[in-house]
Design a protein around this motif. Structure first.
Motif, mmCIF file in Angstrom:
data_model
loop_
_atom_site.group_PDB
_atom_site.id
_atom_site.type_symbol
_atom_site.label_atom_id
_atom_site.label_comp_id
_atom_site.label_asym_id
_atom_site.label_seq_id
_atom_site.Cartn_x
_atom_site.Cartn_y
_atom_site.Cartn_z
ATOM 1 N N LEU A 1 -3.643 -5.104 -4.231
ATOM 2 C CA LEU A 1 -4.403 -3.992 -4.797
ATOM 3 C C LEU A 1 -4.175 -3.897 -6.306
ATOM 4 N N ILE A 2 -5.124 -3.259 -6.958
ATOM 5 C CA ILE A 2 -5.048 -2.980 -8.385
ATOM 6 C C ILE A 2 -5.076 -1.460 -8.545
ATOM 7 N N MET A 3 -4.321 -0.951 -9.515
ATOM 8 C CA MET A 3 -4.358 0.484 -9.782
ATOM 9 C C MET A 3 -4.490 0.745 -11.282
ATOM 10 N N THR B 1 0.831 -1.205 0.000
ATOM 11 C CA THR B 1 0.000 0.000 0.000
ATOM 12 C C THR B 1 0.868 1.259 0.000
ATOM 13 N N ILE B 2 1.967 1.233 0.733
ATOM 14 C CA ILE B 2 2.896 2.372 0.720
ATOM 15 C C ILE B 2 3.490 2.548 -0.680
ATOM 16 N N VAL B 3 3.919 1.464 -1.288
ATOM 17 C CA VAL B 3 4.495 1.514 -2.638
ATOM 18 C C VAL B 3 3.465 2.078 -3.622
ATOM 19 N N LEU B 4 2.244 1.557 -3.575
ATOM 20 C CA LEU B 4 1.184 2.046 -4.458
ATOM 21 C C LEU B 4 0.960 3.536 -4.243
ATOM 22 N N THR B 5 0.922 3.982 -3.013
ATOM 23 C CA THR B 5 0.675 5.395 -2.726
ATOM 24 C C THR B 5 1.757 6.280 -3.327
ATOM 25 N N HIS B 6 3.007 5.883 -3.187
ATOM 26 C CA HIS B 6 4.093 6.647 -3.810
ATOM 27 C C HIS B 6 3.899 6.733 -5.325
ATOM 28 N N MET B 7 3.555 5.619 -5.931
ATOM 29 C CA MET B 7 3.380 5.586 -7.386
ATOM 30 C C MET B 7 2.163 6.402 -7.816
ATOM 31 N N MET B 8 1.093 6.316 -7.049
ATOM 32 C CA MET B 8 -0.115 7.070 -7.349
ATOM 33 C C MET B 8 0.146 8.570 -7.285
ATOM 34 N N LEU B 9 0.888 8.995 -6.287
ATOM 35 C CA LEU B 9 1.161 10.418 -6.148
ATOM 36 C C LEU B 9 2.136 10.919 -7.208
ATOM 37 N N GLU B 10 3.112 10.100 -7.596
ATOM 38 C CA GLU B 10 3.996 10.500 -8.695
ATOM 39 C C GLU B 10 3.201 10.573 -9.995
ATOM 40 N N SER C 1 -5.362 7.926 -11.672
ATOM 41 C CA SER C 1 -5.343 6.550 -11.183
ATOM 42 C C SER C 1 -6.487 6.333 -10.212
ATOM 43 N N CYS C 2 -6.659 5.075 -9.834
ATOM 44 C CA CYS C 2 -7.667 4.720 -8.847
ATOM 45 C C CYS C 2 -7.177 3.493 -8.072
ATOM 46 N N LEU C 3 -7.204 3.558 -6.771
ATOM 47 C CA LEU C 3 -6.846 2.420 -5.928
ATOM 48 C C LEU C 3 -8.047 1.481 -5.873
ATOM 49 N N VAL C 4 -7.829 0.209 -6.208
ATOM 50 C CA VAL C 4 -8.921 -0.761 -6.262
ATOM 51 C C VAL C 4 -8.570 -1.979 -5.412
ATOM 52 N N GLY C 5 -9.463 -2.299 -4.499
ATOM 53 C CA GLY C 5 -9.306 -3.503 -3.700
ATOM 54 C C GLY C 5 -10.428 -4.496 -3.940
ATOM 55 N N TYR C 6 -11.282 -4.192 -4.905
ATOM 56 C CA TYR C 6 -12.445 -5.027 -5.202
ATOM 57 C C TYR C 6 -12.181 -5.854 -6.448
#
Length: 171
Positions: free
Chosen positions: A141-143, A99-108, A116-121
Motif C-alpha cells: 500500500l501507499i499512503m 495493513t494493520i501497521v498502516l492503519t495505526h500510522m494513519m490514525l496517529e 492521509s489516504c490509503l492507496v492500493g492503486y
C-alpha cells in the motif's frame, strides 16, 4: 490535545488534496512509532516502510499512481519475505500485517491533525523500479500524507455506513 479514539476514527477521512507543507520530525517520529508498536502475526514485524520526501522521487510516484494527490511526502508500505509469518491459517500474513501497521500510522497522523489516504492503486513494477525496492520486499500500500488543503473535504460516502445488522452477527 488528544481526542478519544472513536472521535479520531470517525473524523478521519481520505485526504485527496494536500498543502506543500512538510510534516515536522517530531510528528513523523510519533507516526512511525505508532507503526512500530502495531500488532503483527506472532510479532514478526515484517513491515518495510519507505518514507519518500525527495521531490524527484515524488514525481516518479506520480507516474506510477494517479493517487498521490499532491502530497509532499508518501509512505510506501511493504513486507519482507525474510521476516513475514508463514504459518497458521494463512501462508503469508504480509498484506494483513502491513495493513494493520498502516492503519495505526494513519490514525496517529489523524490524531496529530495530519491527513492521509490509503492507496492500493499503483503500477507495482513501476513502484519497485522508482524506489529501487530489492527482491524479497513486496509493496502492498501507499499512503500519501500531509496537511489537508483548505478545499479538501471528505467524499460524499465518508459517513455512509451499512446497518450493523448487515455487518455484525451475534452468535
Amino acid at each position: 490535545m488528544n481526542k478519544d479514539f472513536l472521535t479520531v476514527a470517525s473524523e478521519r477521512y481520505s485526504v485527496r488534496h494536500f498543502t506543500d507543507q512538510m510534516v515536522d520530525q517530531d510528528d513523523l517520529d510519533k507516526i512511525i512509532e505508532a507503526g512500530r508498536i502495531a500488532p503483527t502475526a506472532v510479532n514478526s514485524q515484517p513491515q518495510k516502510i519507505y518514507l519518500v520526501r525527495d521531490p524527484e522521487l515524488i514525481a516518479k510516484l506520480n507516474k506510477v499512481s494517479p493517487c498521490i494527490y499532491g502530497a509532499p511526502q508518501v509512505f510506501v508500505f511493504c513486507y519482507n519475505d525474510a521476516t513475514v509469518c508463514k504459518r497458521g491459517v494463512s501462508d503469508n500474513y504480509g498484506d494483513i500485517d502491513v495493513t494493520i501497521v498502516l492503519t495505526h500510522m494513519m490514525l496517529e497522523a489523524a490524531n496529530l491533525g495530519i491527513g492521509s489516504c490509503l492507496v492500493g492503486y499503483y503500477d507495482e513494477a513501476g513502484l519497485i523500479e522508482a524506489l529501487d525496492i530489492p527482491e524479497g520486499i513486496h509493496p502492498v500500500l501507499i499512503m500519501p500524507f500531509g496537511y489537508a488543503a483548505e478545499d479538501a473535504v471528505p467524499s460524499e460516502m465518508h459517513t455512509t455506513y451499512r446497518p450493523l445488522t448487515e455487518t455484525v452477527e451475534y452468535k
